[in-house]
Design a protein around this motif. Sequence first.
Motif, PDB file in Angstrom:
ATOM      1  N   GLU A  61       0.815  -1.218   0.000  1.00  0.00           N
ATOM      2  CA  GLU A  61       0.000   0.000   0.000  1.00  0.00           C
ATOM      3  C   GLU A  61       0.847   1.265   0.000  1.00  0.00           C
ATOM      4  N   GLY A  62       1.989   1.242   0.656  1.00  0.00           N
ATOM      5  CA  GLY A  62       2.838   2.424   0.719  1.00  0.00           C
ATOM      6  C   GLY A  62       3.915   2.492  -0.347  1.00  0.00           C
ATOM      7  N   CYS A  63       3.955   1.506  -1.237  1.00  0.00           N
ATOM      8  CA  CYS A  63       5.005   1.461  -2.257  1.00  0.00           C
ATOM      9  C   CYS A  63       4.721   2.411  -3.414  1.00  0.00           C
ATOM     10  N   ASP A  64       5.787   3.017  -3.908  1.00  0.00           N
ATOM     11  CA  ASP A  64       5.687   3.811  -5.127  1.00  0.00           C
ATOM     12  C   ASP A  64       5.571   2.866  -6.319  1.00  0.00           C
ATOM     13  N   LEU A  65       5.196   3.442  -7.448  1.00  0.00           N
ATOM     14  CA  LEU A  65       5.175   2.665  -8.687  1.00  0.00           C
ATOM     15  C   LEU A  65       6.565   2.651  -9.293  1.00  0.00           C
ATOM     16  N   LEU A  66       6.917   1.546  -9.917  1.00  0.00           N
ATOM     17  CA  LEU A  66       8.216   1.416 -10.565  1.00  0.00           C
ATOM     18  C   LEU A  66       8.255   2.232 -11.863  1.00  0.00           C
ATOM     19  N   PHE A  67       7.155   2.207 -12.604  1.00  0.00           N
ATOM     20  CA  PHE A  67       7.012   3.001 -13.825  1.00  0.00           C
ATOM     21  C   PHE A  67       5.530   3.188 -14.096  1.00  0.00           C
TER      22      PHE A  67
END
Length: 88
Positions: A61-67
């Motif tokens: 839930e707290g992760c950024d998107l890779l691209f």
Amino acid sequence: MAKTKLKSGDILQITLPKELGFAYAKYIDLLEVNPTYRYPSLVRVFNLKTLDSKVNIKELEGCDLLFSPLLVAGIMTSIKERDWRVIG
């Protein structure tokens, strides 16, 4: 094996090649937005890789998107062949 039905919001675990571990993505069904789309499968890949297949879904839930989100063809084949798994 039971047939897997994907729905928007499902979390996918993607097996990486050469024993590099696992990546994670969220599935989005574009047909829910517009039924006339020809390529309905979109994934948002998280900037998280694990070596173990066990992951806490809350951690994503707290992760950024890779691209940027990607249109994906052949997603059901990847799930059927167990390269990708629905985990949440």
